[in-house]
Design an enzyme around this catalytic site. Structure first.
Site, PDB file in Angstrom:
ATOM      1  N   HIS A   1      -2.426   6.675  12.007  1.00 38.41           N
ATOM      2  CA  HIS A   1      -1.797   6.727  10.685  1.00 38.41           C
ATOM      3  C   HIS A   1      -1.287   8.123  10.321  1.00 38.41           C
ATOM      4  O   HIS A   1      -0.274   8.271   9.639  1.00 38.41           O
ATOM      5  CB  HIS A   1      -2.784   6.245   9.624  1.00 38.41           C
TER       6      HIS A   1
ATOM      7  N   TYR B   1      -4.413  -0.165   4.002  1.00 35.75           N
ATOM      8  CA  TYR B   1      -3.746  -0.970   2.978  1.00 35.75           C
ATOM      9  C   TYR B   1      -4.644  -2.093   2.455  1.00 35.75           C
ATOM     10  O   TYR B   1      -4.326  -2.716   1.436  1.00 35.75           O
ATOM     11  CB  TYR B   1      -2.459  -1.604   3.509  1.00 35.75           C
TER      12      TYR B   1
END
Length: 294
Positions: A115, A51
């Site tokens: 992730h 991010y």
């Protein structure tokens, strides 16, 4: 406004039942968004190395804690993730060190997730070993996975040197994507279920605007988004709605203040069409499946 309640993870640690996702939160507004969320009552923030805003989110939490000494660091829950390109023992160790450096304003990381499973057995295994070592160091409190399907979880649980079971699997979940089999498997294994994209917004869909959902909103006098978050909470998920808008931060948080009837939960369950709104690594093939498909 009341604080979000917490639930116990299989690690014995507690996690707030509602969090703020910061995917696509720009670095120049992350500080104000996170501090405003903390003012509102949020105590759970979900970031990731991918991010590109770990530093800003952690710094904002640290700055807010300094201004609010009555709230302790242990009351805040901060998550980050190892992206697929950093899978493997050595690469993950470096990534963990980098993420900890970015989180130095808050001293430690509450939850570190893989992730997605999109690499191979050797790399996934190495990543898990590095994460286990991070917990042993005391700088990471819980570890888990994201976007893992049942087969990926089974692979992980079969690691010969498994010392720490995943505390969490974070997956896309909303009434149009209920993933009943996966959710049941996770709950049977004692793995908490986090719901990203709980408002069913994504590149492929804006189901939050569905008129059928609007009927429930009218019935309860709530917004469509609040109905979706309440559904997620009722299912025992930990939803992670994302927004940078103050009014929506407040509205989403207020979803904690009401409950849907059992009948309406079942009606919303019936929306399920496996409606993925973004990516779906839960179907990523294992190494042996890739061989079979050649």
């Amino acid at each position: 406004m009341v604080l979000a309640s917490t639930v116990k993870l299989n690690s014995g640690n507690s996690i707030p039942v509602l969090g703020l996702g910061v995917y696509q939160t720009p670095t120049d507004v992350a500080d104000s968004v996170v501090q405003k969320a903390l003012d509102i009552g949020y105590r759970h923030f979900d970031s990731a190395a991918a991010y590109k805003n770990e530093q800003e989110v952690a710094d904002a939490i640290g700055a807010w804690l300094k201004k609010n000494p009555n709230v302790k660091r242990k009351d805040i829950f901060y998550t980050t993730k190892v992206f697929d390109t950093e899978h493997g023992y050595e690469a993950t160790k470096k990534l963990i060190a980098t993420s900890l450096e970015k989180a130095k304003a808050i001293d430690y990381i509450d939850l570190f997730l893989v992730h997605s499973p999109q690499s191979n057995y050797e790399k996934r295994h190495g990543t898990w070993l590095a994460l286990q070592e991070a917990v042993e160091s005391g700088k990471v409190k819980n570890i888990g996975v994201s976007n893992y399907g049942i087969k990926h979880i089974k692979e992980l649980l079969a690691y010969p040197d498994l010392n720490i079971k995943p505390a969490v699997n974070q997956i896309e979940l909303h009434p149009w994507l209920g993933r009943a089999d996966l959710v049941k498997y996770l709950k049977d294994e004692g793995i908490a279920v986090e719901a990203y994209s709980p408002l069913a917004r994504g590149p492929r869909s804006k189901r939050v605007d569905d008129p059928a959902l609007g009927e429930f909103a009218k019935k309860y006098g709530k917004t469509n988004g609040q109905i979706l978050i309440a559904w997620s909470l009722a299912k025992g998920f930990i939803p992670l709605p994302k927004t940078v808008t103050e009014s929506r931060l407040i509205s989403n948080f207020e979803s904690l203040n009401f409950k849907l009837s059992d009948e309406d939960i079942k009606k919303l369950d019936a929306f399920d069409v496996y409606g993925v709104t973004g990516w779906d690594p839960t179907v990523y093939p294992l190494d042996n499946e890739k061989e079979e498909n050649k």
